[in-house]
Design a protein around this motif. Sequence first.
Motif, mmCIF file in Angstrom:
data_model
loop_
_atom_site.group_PDB
_atom_site.id
_atom_site.type_symbol
_atom_site.label_atom_id
_atom_site.label_comp_id
_atom_site.label_asym_id
_atom_site.label_seq_id
_atom_site.Cartn_x
_atom_site.Cartn_y
_atom_site.Cartn_z
ATOM 1 N N ALA A 768 0.818 -1.200 -0.102
ATOM 2 C CA ALA A 768 -0.126 0.088 0.098
ATOM 3 C C ALA A 768 0.876 1.204 -0.033
ATOM 4 O O ALA A 768 0.491 2.151 -0.808
ATOM 5 C CB ALA A 768 -1.006 -0.174 1.150
ATOM 6 N N ALA A 769 1.982 1.296 0.683
ATOM 7 C CA ALA A 769 2.844 2.539 1.006
ATOM 8 C C ALA A 769 3.405 2.726 -0.550
ATOM 9 O O ALA A 769 3.632 3.921 -1.015
ATOM 10 C CB ALA A 769 4.033 2.361 1.835
ATOM 11 N N TYR A 770 3.798 1.525 -0.918
ATOM 12 C CA TYR A 770 4.727 1.586 -2.426
ATOM 13 C C TYR A 770 3.748 2.200 -3.425
ATOM 14 O O TYR A 770 3.917 3.048 -4.194
ATOM 15 C CB TYR A 770 4.975 0.325 -2.764
ATOM 16 C CG TYR A 770 6.029 -0.062 -4.094
ATOM 17 C CD1 TYR A 770 6.729 0.994 -4.468
ATOM 18 C CD2 TYR A 770 5.935 -1.235 -4.372
ATOM 19 C CE1 TYR A 770 7.554 0.784 -5.666
ATOM 20 C CE2 TYR A 770 6.716 -1.472 -5.866
ATOM 21 C CZ TYR A 770 7.577 -0.356 -6.444
ATOM 22 O OH TYR A 770 8.164 -0.495 -7.344
ATOM 23 N N ALA A 771 2.667 1.678 -3.594
ATOM 24 C CA ALA A 771 1.663 2.327 -4.396
ATOM 25 C C ALA A 771 1.130 3.691 -4.441
ATOM 26 O O ALA A 771 0.940 4.452 -5.302
ATOM 27 C CB ALA A 771 0.247 1.188 -4.394
ATOM 28 N N LYS A 772 1.102 4.089 -3.033
ATOM 29 C CA LYS A 772 0.831 5.315 -2.625
ATOM 30 C C LYS A 772 1.857 6.428 -3.130
ATOM 31 O O LYS A 772 1.729 7.466 -3.582
ATOM 32 C CB LYS A 772 0.426 5.673 -1.218
ATOM 33 C CG LYS A 772 -0.218 6.993 -0.912
ATOM 34 C CD LYS A 772 -0.308 6.904 0.421
ATOM 35 C CE LYS A 772 -0.623 8.531 0.879
ATOM 36 N NZ LYS A 772 -0.962 8.712 2.470
ATOM 37 N N ALA A 773 3.169 5.824 -2.888
ATOM 38 C CA ALA A 773 4.310 6.648 -2.973
ATOM 39 C C ALA A 773 4.740 6.884 -4.662
ATOM 40 O O ALA A 773 5.019 7.876 -4.912
ATOM 41 C CB ALA A 773 5.471 6.474 -2.312
ATOM 42 N N GLN A 774 4.683 5.760 -5.174
ATOM 43 C CA GLN A 774 4.886 5.536 -6.691
ATOM 44 C C GLN A 774 3.697 5.106 -7.417
ATOM 45 O O GLN A 774 3.785 3.893 -8.152
ATOM 46 C CB GLN A 774 6.094 4.701 -6.696
ATOM 47 C CG GLN A 774 7.312 5.229 -5.917
ATOM 48 C CD GLN A 774 8.497 4.344 -6.067
ATOM 49 O OE1 GLN A 774 9.022 3.976 -7.048
ATOM 50 N NE2 GLN A 774 9.023 3.970 -4.796
ATOM 51 N N PRO A 775 2.667 5.693 -7.603
ATOM 52 C CA PRO A 775 1.427 5.118 -8.221
ATOM 53 C C PRO A 775 1.606 4.726 -9.582
ATOM 54 O O PRO A 775 1.183 3.598 -10.313
ATOM 55 C CB PRO A 775 0.414 6.323 -8.029
ATOM 56 C CG PRO A 775 1.267 7.377 -7.985
ATOM 57 C CD PRO A 775 2.530 7.131 -7.175
ATOM 58 N N LEU A 776 2.583 5.376 -10.392
ATOM 59 C CA LEU A 776 2.612 4.979 -11.748
ATOM 60 C C LEU A 776 3.800 3.812 -12.187
ATOM 61 O O LEU A 776 3.439 3.051 -12.818
ATOM 62 C CB LEU A 776 3.104 6.199 -12.611
ATOM 63 C CG LEU A 776 3.236 5.986 -14.154
ATOM 64 C CD1 LEU A 776 1.895 5.628 -14.687
ATOM 65 C CD2 LEU A 776 3.770 7.280 -14.656
ATOM 66 N N SER A 777 4.679 3.669 -11.284
ATOM 67 C CA SER A 777 5.770 2.848 -11.334
ATOM 68 C C SER A 777 6.033 1.648 -10.365
ATOM 69 O O SER A 777 6.645 0.595 -10.743
ATOM 70 C CB SER A 777 7.085 3.499 -11.204
ATOM 71 O OG SER A 777 7.324 4.023 -9.718
ATOM 72 N N ALA A 778 4.931 1.794 -9.478
ATOM 73 C CA ALA A 778 4.943 0.692 -8.612
ATOM 74 C C ALA A 778 4.095 -0.718 -9.121
ATOM 75 O O ALA A 778 3.448 -0.416 -10.162
ATOM 76 C CB ALA A 778 4.070 1.130 -7.390
ATOM 77 N N GLY A 779 4.616 -1.960 -8.766
ATOM 78 C CA GLY A 779 4.132 -3.114 -9.023
ATOM 79 C C GLY A 779 4.275 -3.985 -7.868
ATOM 80 O O GLY A 779 4.644 -3.867 -6.878
ATOM 81 N N ILE A 780 3.800 -5.413 -8.194
ATOM 82 C CA ILE A 780 3.875 -6.146 -7.086
ATOM 83 C C ILE A 780 5.404 -6.625 -7.054
ATOM 84 O O ILE A 780 5.839 -7.173 -7.960
ATOM 85 C CB ILE A 780 2.884 -7.301 -7.289
ATOM 86 C CG1 ILE A 780 1.499 -7.123 -7.484
ATOM 87 C CG2 ILE A 780 3.233 -8.629 -6.456
ATOM 88 C CD1 ILE A 780 0.509 -7.912 -8.206
ATOM 89 N N LEU A 781 5.756 -6.711 -5.704
ATOM 90 C CA LEU A 781 7.071 -7.067 -5.523
ATOM 91 C C LEU A 781 7.153 -8.627 -5.467
ATOM 92 O O LEU A 781 6.368 -9.216 -5.376
ATOM 93 C CB LEU A 781 7.623 -6.497 -4.060
ATOM 94 C CG LEU A 781 7.728 -4.943 -3.799
ATOM 95 C CD1 LEU A 781 7.986 -4.734 -2.358
ATOM 96 C CD2 LEU A 781 8.683 -4.530 -4.916
ATOM 97 N N ASP A 782 8.461 -9.012 -5.751
ATOM 98 C CA ASP A 782 8.788 -10.418 -6.027
ATOM 99 C C ASP A 782 9.530 -10.946 -4.743
ATOM 100 O O ASP A 782 10.432 -10.429 -4.290
ATOM 101 C CB ASP A 782 9.684 -10.859 -7.068
ATOM 102 C CG ASP A 782 9.607 -12.318 -7.428
ATOM 103 O OD1 ASP A 782 10.600 -12.825 -6.948
ATOM 104 O OD2 ASP A 782 8.998 -12.624 -8.268
ATOM 105 N N TYR A 783 8.992 -12.031 -4.120
ATOM 106 C CA TYR A 783 9.591 -12.604 -2.938
ATOM 107 C C TYR A 783 10.446 -13.808 -3.046
ATOM 108 O O TYR A 783 10.616 -14.512 -2.168
ATOM 109 C CB TYR A 783 8.372 -12.866 -2.040
ATOM 110 C CG TYR A 783 7.629 -11.681 -1.465
ATOM 111 C CD1 TYR A 783 8.080 -10.393 -1.560
ATOM 112 C CD2 TYR A 783 6.583 -11.989 -0.659
ATOM 113 C CE1 TYR A 783 7.358 -9.384 -1.311
ATOM 114 C CE2 TYR A 783 5.871 -10.619 0.003
ATOM 115 C CZ TYR A 783 6.397 -9.482 -0.333
ATOM 116 O OH TYR A 783 5.700 -8.478 0.150
ATOM 117 N N ASN A 784 10.847 -13.987 -4.436
ATOM 118 C CA ASN A 784 11.530 -15.322 -4.514
ATOM 119 C C ASN A 784 12.873 -15.204 -4.003
ATOM 120 O O ASN A 784 13.641 -16.276 -4.027
ATOM 121 C CB ASN A 784 11.713 -15.676 -6.279
ATOM 122 C CG ASN A 784 10.424 -16.635 -6.655
ATOM 123 O OD1 ASN A 784 10.053 -17.627 -6.142
ATOM 124 N ND2 ASN A 784 9.707 -16.003 -7.483
#
Length: 789
Positions: A768-784
């Motif tokens: 949520a913080a990622y999407a709010k701070a970088q709404p255009l460039s954010a995406g789902i992070l990878d946990y691999n």
Amino acid sequence: MRRLPFLLALLILGACAGIGVGIDRFTQRFGPADPQRFDHASAPMANEVSYDRSIQPLLDKRCVVCHACYDAPCQLKTTSWEGIARGASKVPVYDATRLVAAEPSRLFVDAAKASEWRDKGFFPVLNEHADTSVDASRTAGLMHRMLALKQAHPQPSQGVVTGDIDFSIDRAQSCPAGSQIDAYEKANPQGGMPFGLPGLSSGEHALMTLWLEQGAKAEPRPEPSPEARRHVARWERFFNGDSLKEQLFARYAYEHLFLAHLYFDEAAAKARHEYFKLVRSITPPGEPVREVAARRPVDDPGVARVYYRLVPERESIVAKTHMPYRLDDARMARWRSLFLAPAYEVEALPGYDAQTAANPFKTFAALPVGARYTFMLDEAEFTIMGFIKGPVCRGQLALDVIDDRFWVFFLAPSQTYDESLAAHLSQEADLLRLPTGSSNTGLLAPWRRYARMEKAYLALKSEALTQRVAQSGRQLDLSMVWDGEGRNPNAALTVLRHFDSASVVKGLVGDTPKTAWVIGYPLLERIHYLLVANYDVYGNVGHQLNSRLYMDFLRMEGEFNFLVFLPRDQREAVRDAWYRGDSLATREQVYGGPARFDADSGIRYRTADAKTELLDLLRQRMQPLAPGQFASIDGEPDPALREQLQRLAGVRGAALQWAAEAAILAVDEPGRPTHWYSLLRDNGHESVSYFLREKAQLRPEEDRLTVVPGILGSYPNAFYRVPATQLPAFVAAMSGLKSQADYSALAERFAVRRTDPRFWAHSDALAAAYAKAQPLSAGILDYNRLENR
């Protein structure tokens, strides 16, 4: 004796029947499979679970974090219903040992329906048997079985994940198909999904179970908005003009934008993730798109003319592949002025043979050089991001060709320079030919051949640079470095490597780096075609290694372009500091020998450390640009917090060898929103020119830590959550690391580990913080790449 063949046949049939019982127990119990059952989604009834509103959002939070893109375990992609319907495969996409190129398996490209994927060796994770009862969906549905296995065998709620579980990205994958799931469950009780992470909550599990039992239904995919459809029609007209000039430009644009997430309206892109992809189709605008399924964008489409079409992005947006690129009126006008308005002729269109694919300087020779360079410079971060987020950039082997953090600048375009460069490129194009082809059988011989070509090119380049300085009467100075016309932040970039992943961002992040690149047009174009347009992720080991080895030359060329701005008598010393322990031949590949440029710099230096001074001057030159994507911790308004962050960023040396490569730190203060920071370890190297010997080149005493406000990177290795009052203790623990045991103690106190009951709540807050701070460039992070220590 005549009865023997008959008896033998009976024995063979009996044996085969016995094998069938063992292999296909589900068919025995639930009837034959229907591979076409999930060729198309069935819409849920009004009282059934909505895929769009309930299931895909849940998958995004709990499954897509591991199951997306080429490196999804068992190729199971949960980024769309079609990915789940496609199922899984035992064949990995990334394989550094295959001798023959693999068949591509790109979702939405290489097959259109689940039954077609069955013909390509994919097996279902949903129940495809004749019996569609709840019992059949639970027993024969592998997705349900894997989720239930985690519920039955939850992992520890503290410490590390125990047992013989391998979390490395190159681990051998277990991909049970059909009734093989029975043996898998017995052998891997801790192998349920989400793998190596806390299980779904009871409510989440009940929701997923109900959806699966109802037949895994999904709503029809919505049409793009009316406004988006109008934009699509307009841009398809633009990309599909009939003149040879328009067709050649469209091919150039496509070969540079095929990975982009194109958008027309920023608000729609942010709110609805309304993105599009540029594809080649055998059908013109106005007809249904029939995409050309070539391995690479430079490959022969197999038809006399292709059309460039825009199709909606149909998968969830993940950070590791998200490359947003805006198409608007200003962009169209810019491209018209660069490529279509100038008076030049395109007499014939180039073909798609291997030699053409290997040499963009010949393919697009008719297009103005300055236009091509400007096209790439306008969105230079996107251009460089292609080899950061494209399929080539996966794992330590692909990334040991670059330093851990360096700044990137660009030579300033000019009409005089462009005309001179065009003349040189027409003479030197053969020397700039790139490795191509999906199956290369040679390794050492091709590398030597390309090394000779690169040396010859560098000799001609140095000679041309000498002539340019002599003819202009001007020495090299800062005016030759592009400043973005004072407004384009793409003029200064930072590339950060996180061991087996990397990032690129606008702006100059961190303190003065060890190295820097200055890139001109030929180098920028070759980087793109080597590692993006020409790279085949399904290629064989020869193709992959030739691409990796050639990138050495391109790194060295970027460093050469930086070194020539230094005083002549300091260039070799700086080069030698970058390539400690390397042979003279390797060092002269960077500067010296054929790559020597003897004219002195026109910059007046005031100190004995010209390299640091030059980087400071370049930082000042970029100062008028818009701020970079990430602010400096020096701008933190809270003085107490700023002091601790500066202390953390000041941690240096061997202690950091025990720290995570890329971590995200959450700092909590009562009554205030959580502060998020990225902690990025810069590993010290003696040299990065060695292949397969990186560990021997590491210099832990030179390690540094870059602390950046916000979320930087797609593959976090660790999560830390620290109350602001305990930040001094966290900094002290980080700076005092002397062993793995020390790090384990730090993680026990401050990390949100894989086993932490807070894990998913922390993950949701981070997203949520990622999407709010970088709404255009954010995406789902990878946990691999999350650690387990």
